[in-house]
Motif scaffolding. Structure first.
Motif, PDB file in Angstrom:
ATOM      1  N   UNK A   3      -9.963 -34.215 -11.519  1.00  0.00           N
ATOM      2  CA  UNK A   3      -9.622 -33.099 -10.641  1.00  0.00           C
ATOM      3  C   UNK A   3      -9.744 -31.776 -11.382  1.00  0.00           C
ATOM      4  N   UNK A   4      -9.327 -31.770 -12.649  1.00  0.00           N
ATOM      5  CA  UNK A   4      -9.426 -30.566 -13.462  1.00  0.00           C
ATOM      6  C   UNK A   4     -10.878 -30.119 -13.619  1.00  0.00           C
ATOM      7  N   UNK A   5     -11.788 -31.069 -13.752  1.00  0.00           N
ATOM      8  CA  UNK A   5     -13.217 -30.729 -13.845  1.00  0.00           C
ATOM      9  C   UNK A   5     -13.650 -29.920 -12.631  1.00  0.00           C
ATOM     10  N   UNK A   6     -13.279 -30.385 -11.444  1.00  0.00           N
ATOM     11  CA  UNK A   6     -13.669 -29.705 -10.209  1.00  0.00           C
ATOM     12  C   UNK A   6     -13.025 -28.323 -10.132  1.00  0.00           C
ATOM     13  N   UNK A   7     -11.728 -28.258 -10.403  1.00  0.00           N
ATOM     14  CA  UNK A   7     -11.018 -26.979 -10.327  1.00  0.00           C
ATOM     15  C   UNK A   7     -11.568 -25.974 -11.328  1.00  0.00           C
ATOM     16  N   UNK A   8     -11.966 -26.453 -12.496  1.00  0.00           N
ATOM     17  CA  UNK A   8     -12.541 -25.559 -13.506  1.00  0.00           C
ATOM     18  C   UNK A   8     -13.879 -24.993 -13.055  1.00  0.00           C
ATOM     19  N   UNK A   9     -14.716 -25.819 -12.442  1.00  0.00           N
ATOM     20  CA  UNK A   9     -16.016 -25.330 -11.955  1.00  0.00           C
ATOM     21  C   UNK A   9     -15.799 -24.288 -10.867  1.00  0.00           C
ATOM     22  N   UNK A  10     -14.869 -24.557  -9.950  1.00  0.00           N
ATOM     23  CA  UNK A  10     -14.585 -23.587  -8.886  1.00  0.00           C
ATOM     24  C   UNK A  10     -14.139 -22.253  -9.478  1.00  0.00           C
ATOM     25  N   UNK A  11     -13.282 -22.309 -10.502  1.00  0.00           N
ATOM     26  CA  UNK A  11     -12.817 -21.079 -11.142  1.00  0.00           C
ATOM     27  C   UNK A  11     -13.951 -20.355 -11.852  1.00  0.00           C
ATOM     28  N   UNK A  12     -14.780 -21.103 -12.582  1.00  0.00           N
ATOM     29  CA  UNK A  12     -15.886 -20.489 -13.309  1.00  0.00           C
ATOM     30  C   UNK A  12     -16.902 -19.842 -12.367  1.00  0.00           C
ATOM     31  N   UNK A  13     -17.144 -20.489 -11.228  1.00  0.00           N
ATOM     32  CA  UNK A  13     -18.126 -19.983 -10.267  1.00  0.00           C
ATOM     33  C   UNK A  13     -17.512 -18.941  -9.329  1.00  0.00           C
ATOM     34  N   UNK A  14     -16.189 -18.766  -9.407  1.00  0.00           N
ATOM     35  CA  UNK A  14     -15.459 -17.859  -8.526  1.00  0.00           C
ATOM     36  C   UNK A  14     -15.735 -18.183  -7.062  1.00  0.00           C
ATOM     37  N   UNK A  15     -15.574 -19.470  -6.740  1.00  0.00           N
ATOM     38  CA  UNK A  15     -15.807 -19.949  -5.386  1.00  0.00           C
ATOM     39  C   UNK A  15     -14.542 -20.606  -4.839  1.00  0.00           C
ATOM     40  N   UNK A  16     -14.406 -20.543  -3.536  1.00  0.00           N
ATOM     41  CA  UNK A  16     -13.264 -21.147  -2.873  1.00  0.00           C
ATOM     42  C   UNK A  16     -13.348 -22.665  -2.961  1.00  0.00           C
ATOM     43  N   UNK A  17     -12.194 -23.294  -3.272  1.00  0.00           N
ATOM     44  CA  UNK A  17     -12.081 -24.753  -3.233  1.00  0.00           C
ATOM     45  C   UNK A  17     -10.721 -25.119  -2.665  1.00  0.00           C
ATOM     46  N   UNK A  18     -10.728 -26.137  -1.808  1.00  0.00           N
ATOM     47  CA  UNK A  18      -9.473 -26.644  -1.253  1.00  0.00           C
ATOM     48  C   UNK A  18      -9.513 -28.159  -1.195  1.00  0.00           C
TER      49      UNK A  18
END
Length: 357
Positions: free
Chosen positions: A111-126
């Motif tokens: 889950x951290x992998x996904x959340x980190x990519x979303x943060x790095x790309x500055x994209x919305x994730x839910x």
């Protein structure tokens, strides 16, 4: 931060063609300021059949093609659960916002992998744990915060069904709703520890198929949960306080009602009147595969709101709370034993920091 989407509809892509994808698409096609512009499946034939059912203009014969479709603002990832990590990351790396169906990952580290990519790309994730968005849940929290049942001392949730044993983890499939309900009842506080786990593993797959767990929360509060893919349970939620109790009947994970009852006197034997509150589902038409699927509109509308405002997460279920719930599930699976314990033990070495915060 991403640019707000203003002056036009939010454009959705649907990744997957199963039952929950059908329910979500039925909802999205009836929401204002919303367009479903593309569907993607593992074959062109399946994608075209799905797109044809709902009048979706574009059908992609692969998940990768949908993830790369620049016409999509956000992709609803409803692929088989073991693919959620790779498909969410693929969409994020392709520049798409993501609403990922539960469970978003098999472990907290993934889950951290996904959340980190979303943060790095500055994209919305839910992470699509949809119960957070039901009006009944907000009203339950308001009642707790108002002191209507005194101080919360414990909470319980159960979600068992006799469908899927050996094919998936009960903790991830149904226990996720229980874990997030307990955290909600504790006003967002993460548990301090997992005090005990009793689990039955599937003989062939080694996956947990029936699990009960005891969680300790700050302030000597206690949470208990039971989840199963082997046996049905009442599928209810309960919050106990020093002055009363809140009961959330089936289906507690997508609730449309709850009751509150005060208790006082010697041995708490004086029961006050039971006050019930009901919340109608959104006016969405059609046949659905799952109970209260009309309520998918609540999280879809929240995604639309966040994209229109240029947000990368929603305060109703942000990355911190998402990780906290996933960490609880990882720890429960680790304690349950079997094949999943090996991966869970590795996960704990991967995650930085300690506890659930």
């Amino acid at each position: 931060m991403p640019a707000p989407i203003v002056g036009r509809a939010i454009r959705w892509g649907i990744m997957g063609s199963g039952r929950i994808a059908s329910d979500m698409t039925r909802v999205l096609t009836q929401l204002p300021n919303t367009e479903v512009v593309a569907a993607g499946s593992r074959s062109a034939e399946t994608a075209e059949l799905f797109a044809g059912r709902f009048g979706i203009p574009t059908a992609h014969g692969s998940y990768a093609a949908l993830a790369a479709d620049a016409d999509c603002d956000v992709v609803y990832v409803a692929t088989p659960s073991m693919r959620h990590v790779q498909d969410s990351i693929m969409c994020l790396e392709g520049g798409r916002a993501v609403l990922c169906e539960k469970a978003m990952a098999p472990s907290a580290a993934e889950a951290t992998r996904v959340l980190n990519v979303a943060r790095e790309k500055e994209l919305f994730f839910l992470h699509g744990v949809w119960s957070r968005f039901f009006p009944a849940m907000a009203a339950i929290r308001d009642a707790i915060r108002s002191g209507a049942i005194g101080d919360v001392v414990s909470a319980h949730a159960s979600f068992g069904q006799d469908d899927g044993a050996g094919q998936a983890s009960a903790t991830l499939e149904t226990g996720i709703y229980c874990a997030q309900f307990l955290q909600w009842a504790m006003d967002g506080d993460a548990p301090e520890s997992i005090e005990g786990v009793v689990a039955e593993l599937h003989k062939e797959s080694g996956l947990d198929q029936h699990v009960a767990a005891l969680l300790r929360f700050p302030g000597n509060r206690v949470g208990t949960l039971e989840c199963s893919l082997k046996n049905p349970t009442a599928r209810v939620g309960v919050v106990n306080g020093t002055k009363g109790v809140i009961r959330v009947p089936f289906p507690f994970w997508c609730p449309t009602e709850f009751s509150l009852q005060r208790m006082s006197g010697l041995g708490s034997q004086d029961f006050g009147p039971e006050t019930k509150r009901s919340f109608p589902l959104p006016d969405i038409e059609g046949d659905f595969n799952y109970v209260n699927s009309q309520g998918l509109a609540y999280q879809a509308e929240e995604v639309n709101r966040c994209l229109a405002e240029g947000l990368t997460q929603t305060p109703k279920f942000d990355a911190r709370e998402c990780f906290s719930v996933m960490q609880v599930l990882s720890d429960i699976r680790n304690r349950a034993g079997g094949d999943e314990a090996i991966q869970a033990a590795k996960d704990k070495k991967t995650i930085q920091g300690s506890g659930y915060s």
